[in-house]
Structures are given as structure tokens and as C-alpha cells.
Design a protein around this motif. Structure first.
Motif, PDB file in Angstrom:
ATOM      1  N   ASN A  97     -54.903 -14.176  23.342  1.00 13.27           N
ATOM      2  CA  ASN A  97     -55.552 -13.156  24.170  1.00 13.27           C
ATOM      3  C   ASN A  97     -54.533 -12.739  25.232  1.00 13.27           C
ATOM      4  N   SER A  98     -53.924 -11.560  25.046  1.00 22.17           N
ATOM      5  CA  SER A  98     -52.783 -11.183  25.877  1.00 22.17           C
ATOM      6  C   SER A  98     -52.656  -9.669  25.912  1.00 22.17           C
ATOM      7  N   ASP A  99     -51.644  -9.192  26.628  1.00 21.56           N
ATOM      8  CA  ASP A  99     -51.344  -7.756  26.612  1.00 21.56           C
ATOM      9  C   ASP A  99     -51.010  -7.293  25.198  1.00 21.56           C
ATOM     10  N   TYR A 100     -50.294  -8.125  24.468  1.00 21.09           N
ATOM     11  CA  TYR A 100     -49.943  -7.796  23.080  1.00 21.09           C
ATOM     12  C   TYR A 100     -51.205  -7.621  22.233  1.00 21.09           C
ATOM     13  N   SER A 101     -52.180  -8.509  22.434  1.00 19.85           N
ATOM     14  CA  SER A 101     -53.413  -8.410  21.648  1.00 19.85           C
ATOM     15  C   SER A 101     -54.151  -7.113  21.946  1.00 19.85           C
ATOM     16  N   LYS A 102     -54.084  -6.669  23.194  1.00 18.48           N
ATOM     17  CA  LYS A 102     -54.734  -5.403  23.564  1.00 18.48           C
ATOM     18  C   LYS A 102     -54.020  -4.218  22.907  1.00 18.48           C
ATOM     19  N   ILE A 103     -52.685  -4.309  22.827  1.00 15.98           N
ATOM     20  CA  ILE A 103     -51.898  -3.228  22.222  1.00 15.98           C
ATOM     21  C   ILE A 103     -52.254  -3.069  20.746  1.00 15.98           C
ATOM     22  N   ILE A 104     -52.249  -4.154  19.991  1.00 16.24           N
ATOM     23  CA  ILE A 104     -52.447  -4.008  18.546  1.00 16.24           C
ATOM     24  C   ILE A 104     -53.912  -3.741  18.189  1.00 16.24           C
ATOM     25  N   SER A 105     -54.835  -4.155  19.058  1.00 17.13           N
ATOM     26  CA  SER A 105     -56.253  -3.892  18.775  1.00 17.13           C
ATOM     27  C   SER A 105     -56.584  -2.409  18.862  1.00 17.13           C
ATOM     28  N   LYS A 106     -55.714  -1.635  19.517  1.00 18.92           N
ATOM     29  CA  LYS A 106     -55.958  -0.202  19.682  1.00 18.92           C
ATOM     30  C   LYS A 106     -55.295   0.645  18.598  1.00 18.92           C
ATOM     31  N   ILE A 107     -54.568   0.008  17.688  1.00 25.02           N
ATOM     32  CA  ILE A 107     -53.851   0.751  16.643  1.00 25.02           C
ATOM     33  C   ILE A 107     -54.778   0.953  15.440  1.00 25.02           C
ATOM     34  N   ASN A 108     -55.075   2.203  15.135  1.00 26.66           N
ATOM     35  CA  ASN A 108     -55.914   2.510  13.985  1.00 26.66           C
ATOM     36  C   ASN A 108     -55.110   2.343  12.697  1.00 26.66           C
ATOM     37  N   ASN A 109     -55.779   1.782  11.675  1.00 31.54           N
ATOM     38  CA  ASN A 109     -55.140   1.594  10.372  1.00 31.54           C
ATOM     39  C   ASN A 109     -53.799   0.867  10.520  1.00 31.54           C
ATOM     40  N   ILE A 110     -53.831  -0.233  11.220  1.00 30.23           N
ATOM     41  CA  ILE A 110     -52.615  -0.978  11.549  1.00 30.23           C
ATOM     42  C   ILE A 110     -51.903  -1.469  10.290  1.00 30.23           C
ATOM     43  N   SER A 111     -50.587  -1.511  10.346  1.00 31.53           N
ATOM     44  CA  SER A 111     -49.781  -1.984   9.227  1.00 31.53           C
ATOM     45  C   SER A 111     -48.721  -2.942   9.750  1.00 31.53           C
ATOM     46  N   PHE A 112     -48.055  -3.633   8.824  1.00 30.20           N
ATOM     47  CA  PHE A 112     -46.964  -4.521   9.220  1.00 30.20           C
ATOM     48  C   PHE A 112     -45.876  -3.746   9.955  1.00 30.20           C
ATOM     49  N   VAL A 113     -45.624  -2.515   9.524  1.00 27.31           N
ATOM     50  CA  VAL A 113     -44.595  -1.686  10.164  1.00 27.31           C
ATOM     51  C   VAL A 113     -44.886  -1.515  11.654  1.00 27.31           C
ATOM     52  N   ASP A 114     -46.156  -1.372  12.007  1.00 29.50           N
ATOM     53  CA  ASP A 114     -46.529  -1.237  13.425  1.00 29.50           C
ATOM     54  C   ASP A 114     -46.126  -2.489  14.215  1.00 29.50           C
ATOM     55  N   LEU A 115     -46.372  -3.654  13.641  1.00 25.29           N
ATOM     56  CA  LEU A 115     -46.028  -4.905  14.330  1.00 25.29           C
ATOM     57  C   LEU A 115     -44.522  -5.006  14.538  1.00 25.29           C
ATOM     58  N   ARG A 116     -43.765  -4.669  13.515  1.00 28.85           N
ATOM     59  CA  ARG A 116     -42.314  -4.786  13.637  1.00 28.85           C
ATOM     60  C   ARG A 116     -41.766  -3.753  14.618  1.00 28.85           C
ATOM     61  N   ASN A 117     -42.359  -2.588  14.662  1.00 27.52           N
ATOM     62  CA  ASN A 117     -41.913  -1.581  15.621  1.00 27.52           C
ATOM     63  C   ASN A 117     -42.110  -2.052  17.057  1.00 27.52           C
ATOM     64  N   ILE A 118     -43.197  -2.773  17.300  1.00 29.54           N
ATOM     65  CA  ILE A 118     -43.417  -3.346  18.632  1.00 29.54           C
ATOM     66  C   ILE A 118     -42.309  -4.345  18.948  1.00 29.54           C
ATOM     67  N   ALA A 119     -41.975  -5.189  17.963  1.00 34.15           N
ATOM     68  CA  ALA A 119     -40.903  -6.171  18.152  1.00 34.15           C
ATOM     69  C   ALA A 119     -39.579  -5.478  18.437  1.00 34.15           C
ATOM     70  N   LEU A 120     -39.307  -4.379  17.750  1.00 33.48           N
ATOM     71  CA  LEU A 120     -38.071  -3.627  17.984  1.00 33.48           C
ATOM     72  C   LEU A 120     -38.032  -3.063  19.402  1.00 33.48           C
ATOM     73  N   ASP A 121     -39.180  -2.640  19.898  1.00 30.07           N
ATOM     74  CA  ASP A 121     -39.253  -2.125  21.266  1.00 30.07           C
ATOM     75  C   ASP A 121     -39.041  -3.235  22.299  1.00 30.07           C
ATOM     76  N   LYS A 122     -39.550  -4.424  21.986  1.00 23.48           N
ATOM     77  CA  LYS A 122     -39.478  -5.540  22.929  1.00 23.48           C
ATOM     78  C   LYS A 122     -38.093  -6.187  22.963  1.00 23.48           C
ATOM     79  N   VAL A 123     -37.358  -6.108  21.852  1.00 30.13           N
ATOM     80  CA  VAL A 123     -36.040  -6.741  21.767  1.00 30.13           C
ATOM     81  C   VAL A 123     -35.042  -5.668  21.354  1.00 30.13           C
ATOM     82  N   SER A 124     -34.350  -5.112  22.326  1.00 29.23           N
ATOM     83  CA  SER A 124     -33.476  -3.979  22.049  1.00 29.23           C
ATOM     84  C   SER A 124     -32.103  -4.400  21.523  1.00 29.23           C
TER      85      SER A 124
END
Length: 240
Positions: free
Chosen positions: A10-37
């Protein structure tokens, strides 16, 4: 004693992904790419249990695509699209993700089963790192709600494989079980004999084993071959 509660993030990350409609693995990896430049390296290629949120992002960034594509190619060999009767069998399933990490394998399976219209899925996640298993449960909860008619039943077992007991992973013998081994069978820090005995003792009925690991050396590959040979002795064994 068997664990009777689910660890879930239960975190900021959980709030971010819960708002993504039709979520996919690509969405998760894109978040990781944003977090680790940058392009940081994980010690021991991430085989050791992860301990920080930054390491979770780094792992997904560095190895996520490889995991996803490898397990997807293996899942495509499952027979759930072969005929109507088998497809119906996969509508009520149990999934066991051994050494699940952030549950990339389970996510991939749920995405692949979307067209099957799963009614109920019971998902057991096994992982020794608490921060990692909480994220895995979060991922599976979000993807499961999207892919299953009913919310998935998630169980987390925060243990090393050698510490798993029969009571931890009791399953329904009348349901199809799908066991996911993504980059774990070649890891030399646990006993294959213990794993094989636990599965034989507890997993009655129909079981599918999805096993995917990179080629590193012949010794590590032999662990996968040894695991296959153990179950090959059963008359009902088939190999894809």
C-alpha cells in the motif's frame, strides 16, 4: 504454521498503477524506466533477495523484458486454447508462482488467459523478500481484477523454497494447477529434492509446469533437466 494473511503493498506506487486502465506489463516497466534513469547494475544479477524499492525498479528495468518474453513463449505451449473442454477447465485455476519476484510470470499468464474468461483464480506467491512479495501481490491483485470475473484469491508465502512445508501449499485436487518457475530452477541455493517431494506430496490432480531460465552453464541447465526427469516417471507426464 501456514501463513494465513496476504502481504500486499500500500504505497504511492500502488495508487499509480490502480489508476491505469487496461494495465499491461509494459505500463509497469515504463514506470520503472521513469524511476531509474541511469543504468545501474544489481549485484548478483538480482538473484539474491531484493531489499529496497529502488532495487525493485532496477530489476524490472534491467531484466523485466527478458523475463516477460521468455515466460510468454513458454505459456503459449499451454493447451488452454486447444479445445472448448480444456478452455472451460482453465476457468477455475490455481496458480503457484515459485520464487515469484515481482510476479512477472503470473502477470504474463493472466494477460495470456484474458481471452479464456477466468471465473476464479487462486494464486499463491512464494518469495523470501518481504518488500518484493508485497509488490508481487499488488501486481497480481491489479491484473487479476482486470482478467478474472471474480477478484483473485491471493496467498503470499514469504519463505525460501527450502523452508516451504506441505501445509503451506495445499491446493484443490479437482482444479487445474499451473506452476510457474521463472528463472528459479537454475538457482543453486535450494534443494531440488525438497521441492520435488513437496510438489509430489501436495499437488494432486492435473498440474502444468511452466519452466523458463536463461542458459548460463551446463550445470545450471542440468537442474532444469533433473526436475523434468523426476516428474517424467509419472505415467501421465507429457512434455511440450
Amino acid at each position: 504454521d501456514a501463513q494465513d494473511h496476504t502481504l500486499i503493498e500500500n504505497s504511492d506506487y500502488s495508487k499509480i498503477i490502480s489508476k491505469i486502465n487496461n494495465i499491461s506489463f509494459v505500463d509497469l516497466r515504463n514506470i520503472a524506466l521513469d524511476k531509474v534513469s541511469s543504468n545501474p547494475i544489481l549485484e548478483n544479477r538480482g538473484v539474491s533477495p531484493l531489499t529496497t524499492e529502488k532495487e525493485l525498479y532496477i530489476y524490472l528495468r534491467n531484466y523485466g523484458n527478458m523475463h516477460y518474453e521468455k515466460i510468454k513463449s513458454a505459456i503459449n505451449l499451454l493447451p488452454f486454447n486447444d479445445d472448448v473442454s480444456l478452455s472451460n477447465s482453465f476457468k477455475n485455476i490455481e496458480i503457484i508462482d515459485w520464487g515469484c519476484g515481482q510476479a512477472i510470470a503470473t502477470i504474463t499468464l493472466l494477460e495470456s488467459l484474458k481471452s479464456t474468461d477466468i471465473y476464479n483464480a487462486t494464486i499463491t506467491l512464494i518469495e523470501p523478500s518481504e518488500i518484493t512479495i508485497k509488490r508481487a501481490a499488488l501486481h497480481v491483485n491489479v491484473f487479476g481484477k482486470q482478467c478474472c470475473e471474480n477478484d483473485p484469491q491471493i496467498k503470499t508465502i514469504c519463505k525460501y523454497i527450502d523452508d516451504i512445508q506441505s501445509i503451506d501449499i495445499k491446493t484443490n485436487p479437482d482444479k487445474i494447477k499451473i506452476h510457474l518457475f521463472s528463472n528459479i530452477l537454475d538457482v543453486e541455493t535450494f534443494s531440488l529434492t525438497h521441492l520435488e517431494n513437496i510438489i509430489s506430496d501436495t499437488q494432486k490432480g492435473i498440474n502444468y509446469f511452466v519452466c523458463a531460465s536463461p542458459y548460463i552453464n551446463d550445470y545450471k541447465t542440468e537442474r532444469l533437466d533433473s526436475f523434468k526427469r523426476y516428474f517424467k516417471r509419472y505415467s501421465s507426464f507429457t512434455n511440450s
